[in-house]
Design a protein around this motif. Structure first.
Motif, PDB file in Angstrom:
ATOM      1  N   ARG A 241     112.570  -3.353 113.659  1.00 39.67           N
ATOM      2  CA  ARG A 241     112.412  -2.682 112.365  1.00 39.67           C
ATOM      3  C   ARG A 241     112.701  -1.186 112.444  1.00 39.67           C
ATOM      4  O   ARG A 241     112.755  -0.502 111.439  1.00 39.67           O
ATOM      5  N   SER A 242     112.846  -0.662 113.642  1.00 39.18           N
ATOM      6  CA  SER A 242     113.207   0.743 113.770  1.00 39.18           C
ATOM      7  C   SER A 242     114.588   0.946 113.158  1.00 39.18           C
ATOM      8  O   SER A 242     115.517   0.207 113.448  1.00 39.18           O
ATOM      9  N   PRO A 243     114.706   1.934 112.315  1.00 38.05           N
ATOM     10  CA  PRO A 243     115.948   2.068 111.556  1.00 38.05           C
ATOM     11  C   PRO A 243     117.132   2.563 112.395  1.00 38.05           C
ATOM     12  O   PRO A 243     117.056   3.562 113.104  1.00 38.05           O
ATOM     13  N   LEU A 244     118.217   1.825 112.278  1.00 38.58           N
ATOM     14  CA  LEU A 244     119.471   2.242 112.893  1.00 38.58           C
ATOM     15  C   LEU A 244     119.948   3.598 112.347  1.00 38.58           C
ATOM     16  O   LEU A 244     120.568   4.357 113.083  1.00 38.58           O
ATOM     17  N   PRO A 245     119.642   3.958 111.086  1.00 39.66           N
ATOM     18  CA  PRO A 245     120.090   5.263 110.593  1.00 39.66           C
ATOM     19  C   PRO A 245     119.690   6.441 111.477  1.00 39.66           C
ATOM     20  O   PRO A 245     120.461   7.390 111.624  1.00 39.66           O
ATOM     21  N   ASP A 246     118.528   6.403 112.092  1.00 42.86           N
ATOM     22  CA  ASP A 246     118.134   7.501 112.984  1.00 42.86           C
ATOM     23  C   ASP A 246     119.114   7.644 114.138  1.00 42.86           C
ATOM     24  O   ASP A 246     119.401   8.751 114.596  1.00 42.86           O
ATOM     25  N   PHE A 247     119.648   6.542 114.605  1.00 47.38           N
ATOM     26  CA  PHE A 247     120.602   6.585 115.701  1.00 47.38           C
ATOM     27  C   PHE A 247     121.935   7.168 115.244  1.00 47.38           C
ATOM     28  O   PHE A 247     122.598   7.881 115.987  1.00 47.38           O
ATOM     29  N   TYR A 248     122.343   6.872 114.015  1.00 43.36           N
ATOM     30  CA  TYR A 248     123.551   7.494 113.470  1.00 43.36           C
ATOM     31  C   TYR A 248     123.385   9.009 113.367  1.00 43.36           C
ATOM     32  O   TYR A 248     124.287   9.772 113.691  1.00 43.36           O
ATOM     33  N   ILE A 249     122.221   9.441 112.910  1.00 42.43           N
ATOM     34  CA  ILE A 249     121.967  10.877 112.751  1.00 42.43           C
ATOM     35  C   ILE A 249     121.969  11.570 114.110  1.00 42.43           C
ATOM     36  O   ILE A 249     122.616  12.601 114.290  1.00 42.43           O
ATOM     37  N   GLY A 250     121.265  11.008 115.077  1.00 41.24           N
ATOM     38  CA  GLY A 250     121.245  11.595 116.417  1.00 41.24           C
ATOM     39  C   GLY A 250     122.609  11.622 117.066  1.00 41.24           C
ATOM     40  O   GLY A 250     123.006  12.617 117.682  1.00 41.24           O
ATOM     41  N   ALA A 251     123.357  10.540 116.917  1.00 41.51           N
ATOM     42  CA  ALA A 251     124.695  10.471 117.498  1.00 41.51           C
ATOM     43  C   ALA A 251     125.634  11.467 116.834  1.00 41.51           C
ATOM     44  O   ALA A 251     126.470  12.086 117.501  1.00 41.51           O
ATOM     45  N   HIS A 252     125.497  11.660 115.527  1.00 39.35           N
ATOM     46  CA  HIS A 252     126.331  12.634 114.817  1.00 39.35           C
ATOM     47  C   HIS A 252     126.101  14.033 115.394  1.00 39.35           C
ATOM     48  O   HIS A 252     127.051  14.760 115.693  1.00 39.35           O
ATOM     49  N   ALA A 253     124.840  14.381 115.569  1.00 38.73           N
ATOM     50  CA  ALA A 253     124.534  15.692 116.156  1.00 38.73           C
ATOM     51  C   ALA A 253     125.071  15.792 117.584  1.00 38.73           C
ATOM     52  O   ALA A 253     125.660  16.809 117.964  1.00 38.73           O
ATOM     53  N   ALA A 254     124.925  14.735 118.365  1.00 37.96           N
ATOM     54  CA  ALA A 254     125.371  14.757 119.764  1.00 37.96           C
ATOM     55  C   ALA A 254     126.879  14.907 119.870  1.00 37.96           C
ATOM     56  O   ALA A 254     127.378  15.731 120.650  1.00 37.96           O
ATOM     57  N   VAL A 255     127.619  14.149 119.102  1.00 39.51           N
ATOM     58  CA  VAL A 255     129.078  14.143 119.193  1.00 39.51           C
ATOM     59  C   VAL A 255     129.687  15.456 118.698  1.00 39.51           C
ATOM     60  O   VAL A 255     130.676  15.930 119.241  1.00 39.51           O
ATOM     61  N   THR A 256     129.077  16.048 117.685  1.00 37.93           N
ATOM     62  CA  THR A 256     129.635  17.274 117.103  1.00 37.93           C
ATOM     63  C   THR A 256     129.043  18.550 117.687  1.00 37.93           C
ATOM     64  O   THR A 256     129.470  19.645 117.351  1.00 37.93           O
ATOM     65  N   GLY A 257     128.034  18.413 118.539  1.00 38.10           N
ATOM     66  CA  GLY A 257     127.412  19.594 119.139  1.00 38.10           C
ATOM     67  C   GLY A 257     126.500  20.359 118.199  1.00 38.10           C
ATOM     68  O   GLY A 257     126.177  21.525 118.449  1.00 38.10           O
ATOM     69  N   MET A 258     126.062  19.709 117.131  1.00 36.53           N
ATOM     70  CA  MET A 258     125.154  20.374 116.197  1.00 36.53           C
ATOM     71  C   MET A 258     123.715  20.241 116.680  1.00 36.53           C
ATOM     72  O   MET A 258     123.357  19.273 117.348  1.00 36.53           O
ATOM     73  N   SER A 259     122.895  21.200 116.314  1.00 31.78           N
ATOM     74  CA  SER A 259     121.447  21.086 116.486  1.00 31.78           C
ATOM     75  C   SER A 259     120.945  20.163 115.391  1.00 31.78           C
ATOM     76  O   SER A 259     121.642  19.919 114.403  1.00 31.78           O
ATOM     77  N   LEU A 260     119.722  19.678 115.548  1.00 31.53           N
ATOM     78  CA  LEU A 260     119.145  18.771 114.567  1.00 31.53           C
ATOM     79  C   LEU A 260     117.770  19.267 114.152  1.00 31.53           C
ATOM     80  O   LEU A 260     116.897  19.474 114.993  1.00 31.53           O
ATOM     81  N   LEU A 261     117.592  19.450 112.855  1.00 36.70           N
ATOM     82  CA  LEU A 261     116.302  19.823 112.280  1.00 36.70           C
ATOM     83  C   LEU A 261     115.615  18.539 111.847  1.00 36.70           C
ATOM     84  O   LEU A 261     116.112  17.823 110.964  1.00 36.70           O
ATOM     85  N   THR A 262     114.485  18.210 112.493  1.00 34.22           N
ATOM     86  CA  THR A 262     113.804  16.947 112.242  1.00 34.22           C
ATOM     87  C   THR A 262     112.318  17.072 112.517  1.00 34.22           C
ATOM     88  O   THR A 262     111.885  17.985 113.212  1.00 34.22           O
ATOM     89  N   ARG A 263     111.546  16.129 111.985  1.00 37.82           N
ATOM     90  CA  ARG A 263     110.136  16.017 112.358  1.00 37.82           C
ATOM     91  C   ARG A 263     109.924  14.846 113.308  1.00 37.82           C
ATOM     92  O   ARG A 263     108.848  14.627 113.803  1.00 37.82           O
ATOM     93  N   ASP A 264     110.946  14.064 113.553  1.00 34.58           N
ATOM     94  CA  ASP A 264     110.838  12.856 114.363  1.00 34.58           C
ATOM     95  C   ASP A 264     111.585  13.057 115.682  1.00 34.58           C
ATOM     96  O   ASP A 264     112.614  12.449 115.923  1.00 34.58           O
ATOM     97  N   ALA A 265     111.043  13.888 116.533  1.00 34.41           N
ATOM     98  CA  ALA A 265     111.767  14.308 117.731  1.00 34.41           C
ATOM     99  C   ALA A 265     111.750  13.303 118.874  1.00 34.41           C
ATOM    100  O   ALA A 265     112.679  13.279 119.677  1.00 34.41           O
TER     101      ALA A 265
END
Length: 133
Positions: free
Chosen positions: A92-116
């Motif tokens: 039930r853990s959402p795959l969307p979190d993995f898309y968001i993390g991967a987007h930041a990783a691939v593009t070299g962006m930092s990520l502002l989140t509460r779910d670290a």
């Protein structure tokens, strides 16, 4: 700076316990660079809105740059999700979190989140702006 949907939801619903923290971090991050959202974040935030026009007004393009999810990020998200499942992660853990993390990783962006926690585990190269909880 890629912005996670939980931070945006905090400021769009000001009664939340995290409103102050999220609002302050958004202002700080906007001061030093650009705020970016992707299709996944937009979709997650859209649940509480009756029309795209209303959401567009709440997330104006002048403040939130809209970036597409790179193909490499989609691939990395899938691989990280498989690793998560093999480690016993619940389906039930959402795959969307993995898309968001991967987007930041691939593009070299930092990520502002509460779910670290999940981002630290599966995307250790991503610089996180997160509460010290």
């Amino acid at each position: 700076m890629l912005v996670d949907s939980n931070v945006l939801l905090d400021v769009l619903e000001p009664d939340t316990a995290w409103y102050e923290w999220s609002a302050e971090r958004l202002v700080q991050c906007a001061t030093y660079g650009r705020l970016v959202i992707n299709h996944v974040v937009f979709a997650e935030v859209s649940v509480g809105f009756s029309s795209i026009e209303t959401l567009d007004k709440k997330l104006p393009r002048s403040l939130y740059e809209r970036a597409p999810l790179p193909w490499e990020a989609a691939f990395l998200a899938g691989k990280a999700y498989v690793e998560y499942r093999r480690a016993g992660g619940v389906r039930r853990s959402p795959l969307p979190d993995f898309y968001i993390g991967a987007h930041a990783a691939v593009t070299g962006m930092s990520l502002l989140t509460r779910d670290a926690a999940r981002y630290r585990t599966y995307f250790p190269t991503v610089e996180l702006i997160a509460p010290d909880v």
